[in-house]
Each structure stands twice: as structure tokens, then as C-alpha cells.
Design a protein around this motif. Structure first.
Motif, PDB file in Angstrom:
ATOM      1  N   CYS A   1      43.219  29.301  47.358  1.00  0.00           N
ATOM      2  CA  CYS A   1      44.223  30.336  47.116  1.00  0.00           C
ATOM      3  C   CYS A   1      43.727  31.676  47.649  1.00  0.00           C
ATOM      4  CB  CYS A   1      44.523  30.424  45.622  1.00  0.00           C
ATOM      5  SG  CYS A   1      45.459  31.876  45.112  1.00  0.00           S
ATOM      6  N   GLY A   2      42.480  32.027  47.313  1.00  0.00           N
ATOM      7  CA  GLY A   2      41.881  33.250  47.830  1.00  0.00           C
ATOM      8  C   GLY A   2      42.207  34.510  47.055  1.00  0.00           C
ATOM      9  N   ALA A   3      43.059  34.421  46.025  1.00  0.00           N
ATOM     10  CA  ALA A   3      43.332  35.610  45.217  1.00  0.00           C
ATOM     11  C   ALA A   3      42.034  36.058  44.559  1.00  0.00           C
ATOM     12  CB  ALA A   3      44.385  35.303  44.160  1.00  0.00           C
ATOM     13  N   ALA A   4      41.809  37.365  44.518  1.00  0.00           N
ATOM     14  CA  ALA A   4      40.558  37.889  43.978  1.00  0.00           C
ATOM     15  C   ALA A   4      40.830  39.060  43.048  1.00  0.00           C
ATOM     16  CB  ALA A   4      39.635  38.310  45.106  1.00  0.00           C
ATOM     17  N   SER A   5      39.985  39.188  42.058  1.00  0.00           N
ATOM     18  CA  SER A   5      40.163  40.196  41.026  1.00  0.00           C
ATOM     19  C   SER A   5      39.712  41.583  41.447  1.00  0.00           C
ATOM     20  CB  SER A   5      39.356  39.800  39.787  1.00  0.00           C
ATOM     21  OG  SER A   5      37.953  39.839  40.079  1.00  0.00           O
ATOM     22  N   GLY A   6      38.804  41.661  42.369  1.00  0.00           N
ATOM     23  CA  GLY A   6      38.130  42.927  42.617  1.00  0.00           C
ATOM     24  C   GLY A   6      37.037  43.106  41.570  1.00  0.00           C
ATOM     25  N   SER A   7      36.278  44.145  41.678  1.00  0.00           N
ATOM     26  CA  SER A   7      35.162  44.398  40.785  1.00  0.00           C
ATOM     27  C   SER A   7      35.655  44.877  39.428  1.00  0.00           C
ATOM     28  CB  SER A   7      34.252  45.449  41.425  1.00  0.00           C
ATOM     29  OG  SER A   7      33.108  45.639  40.627  1.00  0.00           O
ATOM     30  N   MET A   8      35.116  44.266  38.356  1.00  0.00           N
ATOM     31  CA  MET A   8      35.496  44.622  36.992  1.00  0.00           C
ATOM     32  C   MET A   8      34.258  44.800  36.135  1.00  0.00           C
ATOM     33  SD  MET A   8      38.626  42.023  36.296  1.00  0.00           S
ATOM     34  CE  MET A   8      37.880  40.620  37.107  1.00  0.00           C
ATOM     35  N   THR A   9      34.358  45.659  35.158  1.00  0.00           N
ATOM     36  CA  THR A   9      33.256  45.872  34.224  1.00  0.00           C
ATOM     37  C   THR A   9      33.479  45.015  32.989  1.00  0.00           C
ATOM     38  OG1 THR A   9      33.003  48.123  35.003  1.00  0.00           O
ATOM     39  CG2 THR A   9      31.995  47.609  32.907  1.00  0.00           C
TER      40      THR A   9
ATOM     41  N   TYR B   1      33.318  39.665  39.254  1.00  0.00           N
ATOM     42  CA  TYR B   1      34.255  39.466  40.353  1.00  0.00           C
ATOM     43  C   TYR B   1      34.708  38.013  40.259  1.00  0.00           C
ATOM     44  CZ  TYR B   1      35.900  38.873  45.157  1.00  0.00           C
ATOM     45  OH  TYR B   1      36.665  38.619  46.261  1.00  0.00           O
ATOM     46  N   VAL B   2      35.995  37.767  40.361  1.00  0.00           N
ATOM     47  CA  VAL B   2      36.538  36.409  40.249  1.00  0.00           C
ATOM     48  C   VAL B   2      37.394  36.114  41.466  1.00  0.00           C
ATOM     49  CG1 VAL B   2      37.931  34.849  38.862  1.00  0.00           C
ATOM     50  CG2 VAL B   2      36.586  36.627  37.731  1.00  0.00           C
ATOM     51  N   GLU B   3      37.245  34.897  41.990  1.00  0.00           N
ATOM     52  CA  GLU B   3      38.057  34.457  43.120  1.00  0.00           C
ATOM     53  C   GLU B   3      38.663  33.103  42.791  1.00  0.00           C
ATOM     54  OE1 GLU B   3      37.629  33.664  47.920  1.00  0.00           O
ATOM     55  OE2 GLU B   3      35.840  33.878  46.699  1.00  0.00           O
TER      56      GLU B   3
ATOM     57  N   ASN C   1      43.790  26.783  38.280  1.00  0.00           N
ATOM     58  CA  ASN C   1      42.844  26.782  37.166  1.00  0.00           C
ATOM     59  C   ASN C   1      41.387  26.589  37.578  1.00  0.00           C
ATOM     60  OD1 ASN C   1      42.881  24.115  37.898  1.00  0.00           O
ATOM     61  ND2 ASN C   1      43.315  23.320  35.859  1.00  0.00           N
ATOM     62  N   ARG C   2      41.059  26.903  38.818  1.00  0.00           N
ATOM     63  CA  ARG C   2      39.663  26.771  39.269  1.00  0.00           C
ATOM     64  C   ARG C   2      39.250  28.079  39.928  1.00  0.00           C
ATOM     65  NH1 ARG C   2      36.508  24.372  43.674  1.00  0.00           N
ATOM     66  NH2 ARG C   2      34.610  23.560  42.723  1.00  0.00           N
ATOM     67  N   TYR C   3      38.122  28.633  39.439  1.00  0.00           N
ATOM     68  CA  TYR C   3      37.678  29.959  39.872  1.00  0.00           C
ATOM     69  C   TYR C   3      36.180  29.976  40.173  1.00  0.00           C
ATOM     70  CZ  TYR C   3      42.128  31.247  37.876  1.00  0.00           C
ATOM     71  OH  TYR C   3      43.470  31.319  37.603  1.00  0.00           O
ATOM     72  N   ARG C   4      35.823  30.872  41.048  1.00  0.00           N
ATOM     73  CA  ARG C   4      34.408  31.168  41.298  1.00  0.00           C
ATOM     74  C   ARG C   4      34.153  32.526  40.664  1.00  0.00           C
ATOM     75  NH1 ARG C   4      31.167  33.044  46.432  1.00  0.00           N
ATOM     76  NH2 ARG C   4      33.158  33.982  46.916  1.00  0.00           N
ATOM     77  N   ARG C   5      33.166  32.578  39.763  1.00  0.00           N
ATOM     78  CA  ARG C   5      32.831  33.829  39.092  1.00  0.00           C
ATOM     79  C   ARG C   5      31.487  34.333  39.611  1.00  0.00           C
ATOM     80  NH1 ARG C   5      33.069  32.472  32.881  1.00  0.00           N
ATOM     81  NH2 ARG C   5      31.514  30.997  33.628  1.00  0.00           N
ATOM     82  N   ILE C   6      31.451  35.608  39.879  1.00  0.00           N
ATOM     83  CA  ILE C   6      30.222  36.238  40.365  1.00  0.00           C
ATOM     84  C   ILE C   6      29.970  37.458  39.485  1.00  0.00           C
ATOM     85  CG2 ILE C   6      29.110  37.403  42.308  1.00  0.00           C
ATOM     86  CD1 ILE C   6      31.232  35.916  44.078  1.00  0.00           C
ATOM     87  N   PHE C   7      28.746  37.608  39.025  1.00  0.00           N
ATOM     88  CA  PHE C   7      28.460  38.839  38.304  1.00  0.00           C
ATOM     89  C   PHE C   7      27.142  39.417  38.783  1.00  0.00           C
ATOM     90  CE2 PHE C   7      26.104  35.968  35.541  1.00  0.00           C
ATOM     91  CZ  PHE C   7      25.044  36.742  35.100  1.00  0.00           C
TER      92      PHE C   7
END
Length: 70
Positions: free
Chosen positions: A27-35, A16-18, A54-60
Motif C-alpha cells: 500500500c505504501g501509506a505512511a504515518s510520518g514521524s510521530m512522538t 514511523y509506521v508504513e 492490517n499489516r504494518y512495518r513499525r520503525i522507532f
């Protein structure tokens, strides 16, 4: 009893990326859940190309296995 913990190689990783670009407000745009990591990288690349952000928070998430130590 002590246990060792390791990632379950048969478990599927979920990403998941935000977008957290911005001085006063993210910005708050988010990818949703991805495999898999590659779709997450593509999402970030596409968002950067479209917005310049160009700055993101990645969660897995993963699955873990515990096994007796020793």
C-alpha cells in the motif's frame, strides 16, 4: 574498556509506521514521524478502519547512553 549501552530515559522516542499490506505491491501509506507509541497505534487503527489493511512495518528511534562497564 568495555561499555554498557542503555536507552536514555530523557530522550524522546520517535515512531514511523508504513502500511505493507498487499500481495503484489505494498500500500505504501505512511504515518510520518510521530512522538510516542499511542499516536502510531491510532494511525494504524484509523488506516485499518478506512482500508481493511492490517499489516504494518513499525520503525522507532531512540537515544542511547554508553557507560563504562564495571
Amino acid at each position: 574498556m568495555e561499555y554498557l549501552t542503555r536507552q536514555d530515559p530523557t530522550g524522546e522516542l520517535t515512531w514511523y509506521v508504513e502500511c505493507v499490506f498487499g500481495d503484489e505491491k505494498n500500500c505504501g501509506a505512511a504515518s510520518g514521524s510521530m512522538t510516542g507509541e499511542m499516536p502510531a497505534i491510532r494511525w494504524m487503527s484509523n488506516h485499518t478502519a478506512a482500508t481493511g489493511h492490517n499489516r504494518y512495518r513499525r520503525i522507532f528511534t531512540d537515544y542511547a547512553i554508553t557507560e563504562p562497564k564495571g
